[in-house]
Design an enzyme around this catalytic site. Structure first.
Site, PDB file in Angstrom:
ATOM      1  N   LYS A 198       0.852  -1.189   0.000  1.00  0.00           N
ATOM      2  CA  LYS A 198       0.000   0.000   0.000  1.00  0.00           C
ATOM      3  C   LYS A 198       0.886   1.236   0.000  1.00  0.00           C
ATOM      4  CE  LYS A 198      -1.790   2.969   2.619  1.00  0.00           C
ATOM      5  NZ  LYS A 198      -1.692   4.179   1.788  1.00  0.00           N
ATOM      6  N   GLU A 274       9.867   1.289  10.491  1.00  0.00           N
ATOM      7  CA  GLU A 274      10.947   2.243  10.154  1.00  0.00           C
ATOM      8  C   GLU A 274      10.320   3.622  10.265  1.00  0.00           C
ATOM      9  OE1 GLU A 274      14.010   1.514   9.444  1.00  0.00           O
ATOM     10  OE2 GLU A 274      13.893  -0.621   9.042  1.00  0.00           O
ATOM     11  N   CYS A 309      14.036  10.783   6.163  1.00  0.00           N
ATOM     12  CA  CYS A 309      13.956  10.340   7.548  1.00  0.00           C
ATOM     13  C   CYS A 309      15.312  10.510   8.232  1.00  0.00           C
ATOM     14  CB  CYS A 309      13.524   8.890   7.596  1.00  0.00           C
ATOM     15  SG  CYS A 309      14.497   7.844   6.533  1.00  0.00           S
ATOM     16  N   GLU A 408      10.447  16.487  14.263  1.00  0.00           N
ATOM     17  CA  GLU A 408      10.826  16.209  12.871  1.00  0.00           C
ATOM     18  C   GLU A 408      10.063  17.188  11.970  1.00  0.00           C
ATOM     19  OE1 GLU A 408       9.345  12.604  10.976  1.00  0.00           O
ATOM     20  OE2 GLU A 408      11.344  12.266  10.157  1.00  0.00           O
TER      21      GLU A 408
END
Ligand code: NAD
Length: 504
Positions: A198, A274, A309, A408
């Site tokens: 997905k 992750e 990331c 972040e």
């Protein structure tokens, strides 16, 4: 196999023309059991962040489509040839996928740039190289694995074998839509699993193309299925599905938590995560070359529009060299070519959409209000009308408690903090809920080793950043997740260990 010519051979006008030709041909239907599937008939728009244009209307998957895809993957696993095939044959199919990816390289790169906004040179040079390289690497690895036979007493023979875990649900984000899909799909297939992928609702087109290519390469029907759709709908349906054995997720820490809950509330499927990062990049005064450290710090935070990331978003620089290093990063921010992603001269393209631009701007505004000093950028940039562009941005005088040092941002925004001692640098670096990656610049061999050991991060780069290849594992400590992508270790996610004890 003829390989596509490099993007340098095509100019801006060539790519614009190829984009116009490709848009009407982009895939818009799910891929299930080797065929295109419409599903329930509803569709959602894919908006190109390059210019705000709707480039495709894609079938919107929910529970029904996920059910269909999981049933196909279940059949392919329980009674199809894939898990029973010899590893060498499975490897051959993965190698054919890599060849076909190379053959369709320009088209796939263009698809990624249109849906994601990253520069065409990076889609072509980084995404597509990683996609083909990952399928090739796991294709070559498939038949080189061995099981264990531990030393037992003379009256017994013990075998420890790895078996494929079953149906894998792979849920991935939009920032590297093909690389991150490949990091999950290729090892899962090499292990003998079947997969429902997905992709992010922002970037479903490249994944749908990959599904078709994989079938064309000879993957038996149902081994790789691709369902487009939203997170809380298709993503949740996969996470809670009783017939999914493993979830391999890449995305935000917040959504990672959802997948743990989905597993707890359904069949206790294995969940591998992750997640996000706020990676520190420490520059000691004895860095081999401060100019290189600064140039790499700038490259690291502005590469892929900062939508990384692992982005080194916290520059921790020794006070004695802080001005020199920060000034060089600021100068580079000023010269970086922010431009049309379809122009091969562009170094930084569009962010993933208008909402991302607003979020990034809000982070900068809050940071400046909290007392950080804006040294470069800080505003949306007008490049292609309707597009989502932002200045390369640097803020210094950031303190550890500020949101700029903790949250972040996932955009081209660098926060600069200073330190006086090595212990202070390590404490600052580890002062985060994340633990994905870290950088360290020093000429002192002992400092390199001792600091690397003290950093709580899945990857530590010394005198470089973002280097590596498929031989090394990738993943996080702490709330950056668990389990590893890349390398032979990735197979641990997609296999179960079986003990067979034979009494002789
Ligand atoms: P996201 O978490 O919003 O979405 C990731 C995927 O999860 C998408 O496919 C999305 O549709 C799906 N999803 C969203 N909400 C869901 C829900 N409630 N239930 C089930 N599925 C849901 O992340 P994003 O915005 O696509 O990507 C950015 C994030 O990904 C950043 O935090 C970044 O650090 C992280 N990331 C991590 C890595 C890594 O390897 N550690 C790599 C790239 C990106």
């Amino acid at each position: 196999m003829p390989h596509d010519e490099a993007p340098a051979a095509r100019g801006h006008q060539d790519w614009l023309g190829e984009a116009d030709a490709l848009i009407p041909r982009l895939p818009t239907r799910h891929r299930v059991a080797g065929a295109d599937v419409d599903g329930s008939g509803s569709a959602f728009p894919v908006v190109s962040p390059r210019d705000g244009r709707v480039v495709a209307l894609v079938a919107d998957g929910g529970e029904k489509e996920v059910d269909l895809a999981v049933a196909a993957a279940r059949r392919a696993f329980d009674s199809g040839p894939w898990p029973r095939m010899s590893p060498v044959e499975r490897g051959r199919v993965l190698l054919r996928i890599a060849d076909l990816v190379e053959e369709h390289r320009a088209e796939l790169a263009l698809t990624v740039t249109l849906e994601n906004g990253k520069p065409i040179t990076e889609s072509h040079g980084v995404e597509l190289r990683a996609l083909a390289g990952t399928f090739r690497w796991y294709g070559q690895l498939a038949d080189k694995l061995t099981d264990e036979s531990p030393h037992t007493g003379p009256g017994a023979l013990a075998l420890v074998t790895r078996e494929p875990s079953g149906v894998v649900g792979a849920v991935v984000p939009w920032n590297f839509p093909l690389t991150l899909a490949a990091w999950k799909v290729a090892p899962a297939l090499a292990a003998g699993c079947t997969v429902v992928l997905k992709p992010s609702e922002l970037t479903p087109l490249s994944a749908l193309s990959l599904g078709r290519i994989a079938d064309e390469a000879g993957l038996p029907p149902g081994v790789l299925n691709v369902v487009a759709g939203g997170g809380p709908t298709a993503g949740r349906a996969l996470g809670t599905h009783p017939d999914v054995d493993v979830i391999a997720f890449t995305g935000s820490t917040a959504v990672g938590r959802h997948f743990l809950r989905y597993a707890a509330d359904s069949n206790l499927k294995r969940v591998w995560l992750e997640l996000g990062g706020k990676s520190p990049n420490i520059v000691l005064p004895d860095a081999p070359d401060l100019a290189t450290a600064a140039a790499t710090a700038a490259w690291g935070i502005f590469f892929n529009q900062g939508e990384m990331c692992t982005a080194p978003s916290r520059l921790l620089v020794h006070a004695s060299v802080a001005d020199e290093v920060t000034d060089a990063v600021v100068a580079r921010a000023g010269t970086l070519r922010v431009g049309d992603p379809l122009d091969p001269a562009t170094e930084m393209g569009a962010l993933a959409g208008a909402a991302r631009v607003a979020t990034v701007q809000e982070h900068v505004r809050r940071g400046a209000d909290a007392g950080a000093r804006l040294r470069a950028g800080g505003s949306p940039r007008h490049v292609v009308p309707g597009g989502a562009y932002f200045d390369p941005t640097v803020l210094d005088r950031v303190t550890p408690g500020m949101a700029l040092a903790r949250e972040e941002i996932f955009g081209p925004v660098l926060s600069v903090l200073t330190f006086e001692t090595l212990d202070e640098a390590v404490a600052l670096a580890n002062d985060t809920e994340y633990g994905l990656a870290a950088g360290l610049w020093t000429s002192d061999l002992s400092a390199a080793h001792t600091v690397a050991r003290r950093l709580r991060a899945g990857t530590v780069w010394v005198n470089c950043y973002e280097e590596g290849d498929l031989t090394v594992p990738f993943g996080g400590y702490k709330q950056s997740g668990h389990g590893r992508d890349k390398s032979a270790h990735a197979l641990e996610k997609y296999t179960e260990l079986k003990t067979t004890w034979i009494q002789l």
